[in-house]
Design a protein around this motif. Structure first.
Motif, PDB file in Angstrom:
ATOM      1  N   ASN A 350       0.826  -1.203   0.000  1.00  0.00           N
ATOM      2  CA  ASN A 350       0.000   0.000   0.000  1.00  0.00           C
ATOM      3  C   ASN A 350       0.861   1.253   0.000  1.00  0.00           C
ATOM      4  N   LYS A 351       0.371   2.298  -0.691  1.00  0.00           N
ATOM      5  CA  LYS A 351       1.056   3.584  -0.731  1.00  0.00           C
ATOM      6  C   LYS A 351       0.041   4.697  -0.488  1.00  0.00           C
ATOM      7  N   ARG A 352       0.535   5.791   0.078  1.00  0.00           N
ATOM      8  CA  ARG A 352      -0.332   6.950   0.314  1.00  0.00           C
ATOM      9  C   ARG A 352       0.451   8.237   0.146  1.00  0.00           C
ATOM     10  N   ASP A 353      -0.198   9.209  -0.531  1.00  0.00           N
ATOM     11  CA  ASP A 353       0.294  10.584  -0.599  1.00  0.00           C
ATOM     12  C   ASP A 353      -0.747  11.488   0.035  1.00  0.00           C
ATOM     13  N   SER A 354      -0.309  12.310   0.989  1.00  0.00           N
ATOM     14  CA  SER A 354      -1.196  13.242   1.666  1.00  0.00           C
ATOM     15  C   SER A 354      -0.630  14.652   1.536  1.00  0.00           C
ATOM     16  N   LYS A 355      -1.479  15.580   1.052  1.00  0.00           N
ATOM     17  CA  LYS A 355      -1.057  16.962   0.846  1.00  0.00           C
ATOM     18  C   LYS A 355      -2.049  17.890   1.539  1.00  0.00           C
ATOM     19  N   SER A 356      -1.515  18.819   2.316  1.00  0.00           N
ATOM     20  CA  SER A 356      -2.365  19.769   3.039  1.00  0.00           C
ATOM     21  C   SER A 356      -1.812  21.176   2.915  1.00  0.00           C
ATOM     22  N   ALA A 357      -2.714  22.138   2.871  1.00  0.00           N
ATOM     23  CA  ALA A 357      -2.361  23.549   2.997  1.00  0.00           C
ATOM     24  C   ALA A 357      -3.243  24.137   4.086  1.00  0.00           C
ATOM     25  N   TYR A 358      -2.659  24.959   4.956  1.00  0.00           N
ATOM     26  CA  TYR A 358      -3.432  25.474   6.077  1.00  0.00           C
ATOM     27  C   TYR A 358      -2.967  26.879   6.436  1.00  0.00           C
ATOM     28  N   ARG A 375      -7.938  24.526   6.814  1.00  0.00           N
ATOM     29  CA  ARG A 375      -7.025  23.549   6.226  1.00  0.00           C
ATOM     30  C   ARG A 375      -7.765  22.741   5.161  1.00  0.00           C
ATOM     31  N   TYR A 376      -7.063  22.467   4.071  1.00  0.00           N
ATOM     32  CA  TYR A 376      -7.574  21.581   3.032  1.00  0.00           C
ATOM     33  C   TYR A 376      -6.586  20.433   2.855  1.00  0.00           C
ATOM     34  N   THR A 377      -7.096  19.194   2.835  1.00  0.00           N
ATOM     35  CA  THR A 377      -6.256  18.005   2.731  1.00  0.00           C
ATOM     36  C   THR A 377      -6.764  17.097   1.617  1.00  0.00           C
ATOM     37  N   LYS A 378      -5.834  16.598   0.809  1.00  0.00           N
ATOM     38  CA  LYS A 378      -6.147  15.629  -0.235  1.00  0.00           C
ATOM     39  C   LYS A 378      -5.295  14.391  -0.005  1.00  0.00           C
ATOM     40  N   VAL A 379      -5.930  13.214  -0.024  1.00  0.00           N
ATOM     41  CA  VAL A 379      -5.254  11.948   0.236  1.00  0.00           C
ATOM     42  C   VAL A 379      -5.469  11.013  -0.948  1.00  0.00           C
ATOM     43  N   GLU A 380      -4.373  10.444  -1.454  1.00  0.00           N
ATOM     44  CA  GLU A 380      -4.420   9.514  -2.586  1.00  0.00           C
ATOM     45  C   GLU A 380      -3.818   8.183  -2.146  1.00  0.00           C
ATOM     46  N   ASP A 381      -4.622   7.107  -2.216  1.00  0.00           N
ATOM     47  CA  ASP A 381      -4.182   5.774  -1.816  1.00  0.00           C
ATOM     48  C   ASP A 381      -4.044   4.869  -3.036  1.00  0.00           C
ATOM     49  N   ASN A 382      -2.983   4.080  -3.034  1.00  0.00           N
ATOM     50  CA  ASN A 382      -2.772   3.048  -4.043  1.00  0.00           C
ATOM     51  C   ASN A 382      -2.598   1.737  -3.289  1.00  0.00           C
ATOM     52  N   LEU A 383      -3.596   0.822  -3.401  1.00  0.00           N
ATOM     53  CA  LEU A 383      -3.651  -0.368  -2.564  1.00  0.00           C
ATOM     54  C   LEU A 383      -3.532  -1.648  -3.372  1.00  0.00           C
ATOM     55  N   VAL A 384      -2.739  -2.578  -2.877  1.00  0.00           N
ATOM     56  CA  VAL A 384      -2.743  -3.969  -3.325  1.00  0.00           C
ATOM     57  C   VAL A 384      -2.905  -4.809  -2.075  1.00  0.00           C
ATOM     58  N   TYR A 385      -4.027  -5.555  -1.988  1.00  0.00           N
ATOM     59  CA  TYR A 385      -4.350  -6.297  -0.788  1.00  0.00           C
ATOM     60  C   TYR A 385      -4.849  -7.674  -1.208  1.00  0.00           C
ATOM     61  N   ALA A 386      -4.138  -8.725  -0.802  1.00  0.00           N
ATOM     62  CA  ALA A 386      -4.460 -10.084  -1.239  1.00  0.00           C
ATOM     63  C   ALA A 386      -5.887 -10.450  -0.855  1.00  0.00           C
ATOM     64  N   GLY A 387      -6.624 -11.015  -1.837  1.00  0.00           N
ATOM     65  CA  GLY A 387      -7.981 -11.482  -1.598  1.00  0.00           C
ATOM     66  C   GLY A 387      -9.042 -10.433  -1.798  1.00  0.00           C
ATOM     67  N   THR A 388      -8.729  -9.165  -1.567  1.00  0.00           N
ATOM     68  CA  THR A 388      -9.719  -8.106  -1.726  1.00  0.00           C
ATOM     69  C   THR A 388      -9.399  -7.217  -2.930  1.00  0.00           C
ATOM     70  N   TYR A 389      -8.149  -6.778  -3.050  1.00  0.00           N
ATOM     71  CA  TYR A 389      -7.731  -5.959  -4.190  1.00  0.00           C
ATOM     72  C   TYR A 389      -6.463  -6.576  -4.793  1.00  0.00           C
ATOM     73  N   ASP A 390      -6.600  -7.794  -5.336  1.00  0.00           N
ATOM     74  CA  ASP A 390      -5.432  -8.488  -5.897  1.00  0.00           C
ATOM     75  C   ASP A 390      -4.777  -7.697  -7.012  1.00  0.00           C
ATOM     76  N   ASN A 391      -5.594  -7.011  -7.806  1.00  0.00           N
ATOM     77  CA  ASN A 391      -5.074  -6.268  -8.956  1.00  0.00           C
ATOM     78  C   ASN A 391      -4.843  -4.794  -8.648  1.00  0.00           C
ATOM     79  N   GLY A 392      -5.041  -4.414  -7.428  1.00  0.00           N
ATOM     80  CA  GLY A 392      -4.797  -3.030  -7.026  1.00  0.00           C
ATOM     81  C   GLY A 392      -6.002  -2.141  -7.240  1.00  0.00           C
ATOM     82  N   VAL A 393      -6.056  -1.032  -6.481  1.00  0.00           N
ATOM     83  CA  VAL A 393      -7.126  -0.058  -6.608  1.00  0.00           C
ATOM     84  C   VAL A 393      -6.599   1.297  -6.152  1.00  0.00           C
ATOM     85  N   ASN A 394      -7.108   2.365  -6.765  1.00  0.00           N
ATOM     86  CA  ASN A 394      -6.771   3.734  -6.363  1.00  0.00           C
ATOM     87  C   ASN A 394      -7.987   4.375  -5.689  1.00  0.00           C
ATOM     88  N   ILE A 395      -7.773   4.987  -4.538  1.00  0.00           N
ATOM     89  CA  ILE A 395      -8.855   5.629  -3.782  1.00  0.00           C
ATOM     90  C   ILE A 395      -8.407   7.038  -3.414  1.00  0.00           C
TER      91      ILE A 395
END
Length: 640
Positions: A350-358, A375-395
């Motif tokens: 799993n990977k995450r980028d979090s960006k905030s300005a305040y 404050r404004y925050t934007k979070v971008e997740d890139n997940l690979v999780y066996a059994g649930t997201y085998d092929n990965g998903v972006n949230i």
């Protein structure tokens, strides 16, 4: 609200909300809540400070014993280390809703692992600052119930060596030293080692830590570089069934359970006074947390070691402006995290980028102070999780938080009011295990309201915390497609918490008395759990203490810490009844002569039988983690 619009709003904040001028002079009243230095009297919030002298008078040998029952903090421990809760969060959620800092650096991670507190040595702490209530603008994610900031000793000539011997074969050694030079350079070092068989069988712990800092400080500039290492190895005795009353026992099916953790951190800091009004501050850190573990749960015994690696890089540039009647602070927080677990049955990348300005500002005129922030925050997740997201998903998720505050200085003390919109984003491993058909959890959002009065020696505050889409693990939720165990992480029903905190202390010549009390009502207000109490939250909690100075070199301290009844964890419908409350006594005495100090402390003086964590099991017998029995420690220190 878009990112560009938020930046425009931040630019306008100095015109909308301005603050009292800051001071460069530091004294015992200065509080540094990670972002800016202010006097306690300038902060429109319920703030408590535990200073070095209070830490030494307590005789405590660890953070858990020091903070239990203090300043609205409720402490729980299931064997993997203490979890600190503010404003009514159960242990499973407290590590994600209470922000813990060391010198302003986050100990909270992007995974579900709780803040690692084992490497924080009391002998190296200058003070502990506790902000009750949300701080969604200054800190963003996870600062929902409050902020605990641990300030360590830096740049002061001197040092200390210490040794501890105690029951359950407890042994500890510590050493710290600091040296400053005429040209502005300074060097700090801190070493610690601790070994403890602990109260229960198969519960041994072994910790060691090392920290070094090199800095350069003048009236207009401060640069520093810091490296730290911490290793925490713990055998896990696991829970007991309610029918098992031998508090020291460990169930044989958990004989292979353990947690071994190594954390390495590098940090750089730069503060520059640009002119009489403006100051630039930049803070950056890189950490690697490696966990080897085999951990079981209630009736589910595991014998398959895991290895998790969490890497996190952070950078936080900010600028501070101080003028005649106002003060402004604005900045950017950026985090890039990576969380991997290489267990063959639980492949996680799993990977995450979090960006905030305040931006936040305060304005002061006479006795009145007004403040606002955004404050404004934007979070971008890139997940690979066996059994649930085998092929990965972006949230992707985003959220806006804001705050408004006001304070008025009276002839005796101050009155204050504040409202804060807060946010918590789902942790990486929470996002990877959601019910079938649910791709990603919504951010948990809420509002914190507070009204208070404080003066030296006495404070009173009333608060309310409303949460929407609270992120919890639900044992009864449908598991993900391909999930390995029952239940899932969900956005739960709405909940609200409200209560009152009271603190007081007073000295009568040689005798000092003090107390902390919290009344807290936490309920779900929507869905199937509507009207039911939030589990493992006590309505009544607190403590009292007395210090007596018998002579110039001898003093004693007696403490009583109380925690009221609570429902078992996961018992959202309150079906199993409450577990009884308990009170713990602690007695310490110390002798100090010149640079020498000897402290003897007994915790749980009357060997009280109590649960430090207990779980409801709808499909079998309920489980509990016994709290420690009587512990006695003798510590000797030499300061130079």
């Amino acid at each position: 609200m878009g990112y560009a619009k938020s930046l425009v709003s931040l630019a306008l904040l100095p015109l909308l909300a301005q603050a009292a001028p800051s001071t460069n002079d530091t004294d015992e009243h200065i509080v540094v809540l990670g972002r800016q230095a202010q006097s306690v009297d300038q902060i429109a919030a319920a703030v408590s400070v535990i200073d070095q002298s209070d830490i030494e008078r307590s005789g405590a040998t660890n953070l858990e014993d020091l903070l239990r029952g203090r300043a609205g903090i409720q402490v729980s421990n299931s064997g993997s280390g203490p979890v600190l809760s503010l404003r009514g969060f159960a242990p499973g959620q407290a590590g994600s809703n209470v922000l813990v800092l060391v010198d302003g650096r986050r100990l909270n991670s992007q995974s579900l692992a709780a803040p690692a507190l084992a490497g924080v040595q009391l002998a190296n702490i200058e003070r502990i600052e506790i902000l009750n209530g949300s701080a969604g603008v200054l800190y963003g994610d996870q600062a929902v119930g409050g902020v605990i900031n641990i300030i360590t000793k830096h740049g002061v000539d001197g040092g200390q060596v210490s040794a501890t011997l105690g029951t359950d074969h407890h042994q500890a050694l510590g050493a710290s030293a600091s040296k400053g030079f005429a040209n502005g350079l300074y060097v700090d070092t801190n070493l610690a080692w601790d070994k403890n068989d602990n109260y229960r069988d198969h519960a041994q712990s072994r910790t060691q830590s090392a920290e070094g800092r090199v800095g350069y400080k003048t009236d207009s500039r401060h640069l520093f570089a810091e490296l730290s290492f911490n290793q925490d190895d713990r055998d896990q005795p696991g829970p007991l069934a309610f029918s098992q009353q031998d508090r020291k026992a460990s169930r044989p099916e958990f004989a292979n359970d353990f947690i071994n953790e190594i954390t390495r951190v590098g940090r750089l800091g730069w503060e520059e006074k640009l002119d009489d009004n403006w100051q630039l501050l930049v803070d950056g850190s890189s950490s690697h947390r490696k966990r080897d573990y085999n951990q079981s749960f209630m009736d589910w015994a595991v014998d398959s070691p895991y290895q998790a690696n969490e890497r996190l890089n952070r950078v936080s540039p900010r600028i501070k402006g101080s003028f005649e009647h106002w003060q402004w602070l604005g900045g950017i927080d950026y985090e890039h995290g990576k969380y991997d677990d290489n267990n063959t049955s639980l492949r996680v990348h799993n990977k995450r980028d979090s960006k905030s300005a305040y931006g936040t500002g305060q304005w002061q005129q006479g006795a009145l102070t007004l403040g606002a922030g955004l404050r404004y925050t934007k979070v971008e997740d890139n997940l690979v999780y066996a059994g649930t997201y085998d092929n990965g998903v972006n949230i992707d998720n985003h959220a806006t938080t804001w705050s408004l505050s006001g304070q008025y200085q009276l002839s005796q003390g101050r009155v204050f009011a504040r409202v804060d919109r807060n946010v918590r984003f789902a942790k990486l491993d929470e996002q990877g295990y959601t019910p079938a058909g649910v791709v990603g959890l919504k951010p948990q959002t809420g509002y914190s309201y507070e009204l208070g009065w404080a003066q030296p020696g006495l404070s009173l505050s009333a608060f309310r915390l409303d949460l929407k889409d609270e992120i919890v693990f639900d044992n009864n939720a449908p598991a993900p497609a391909g999930g390995l165990f029952a239940g899932a992480n969900v956005n739960a029903d709405k909940s609200r918490r409200y209560g009152v905190n009271i603190h007081g202390d007073h000295s009568f010549d040689a005798l000092t008395l003090g107390f902390d009390y919290q009344w807290l009502d936490a309920k779900y207000t929507q869905g199937s759990s509507d009207g039911h109490q939030v589990p493992w939250v006590s309505k009544h909690a607190g403590g009292v203490y007395g210090d007596y100075q018998w002579a110039a070199t001898v003093s004693t301290r007696l403490e009583y810490q109380y925690r009221g009844p609570q429902y078992l964890l996961s018992d959202n419908l309150n079906q199993a009844g409450k577990l009884g409350g308990y009170g713990l006594w602690a007695l310490s005495g110390q002798w100090q002569q010149g640079p020498w100090q000897v402290v003897l402390r007994a915790d749980n003086l009357f060997d009280k039988h109590y649960a430090d964590n207990a779980q409801y099991n709808a499909y079998g017998e309920n489980a509990w983690y016994p709290g420690n029995g009587r512990e006695v420690n003798l510590t000797g220190r030499y300061s130079f």
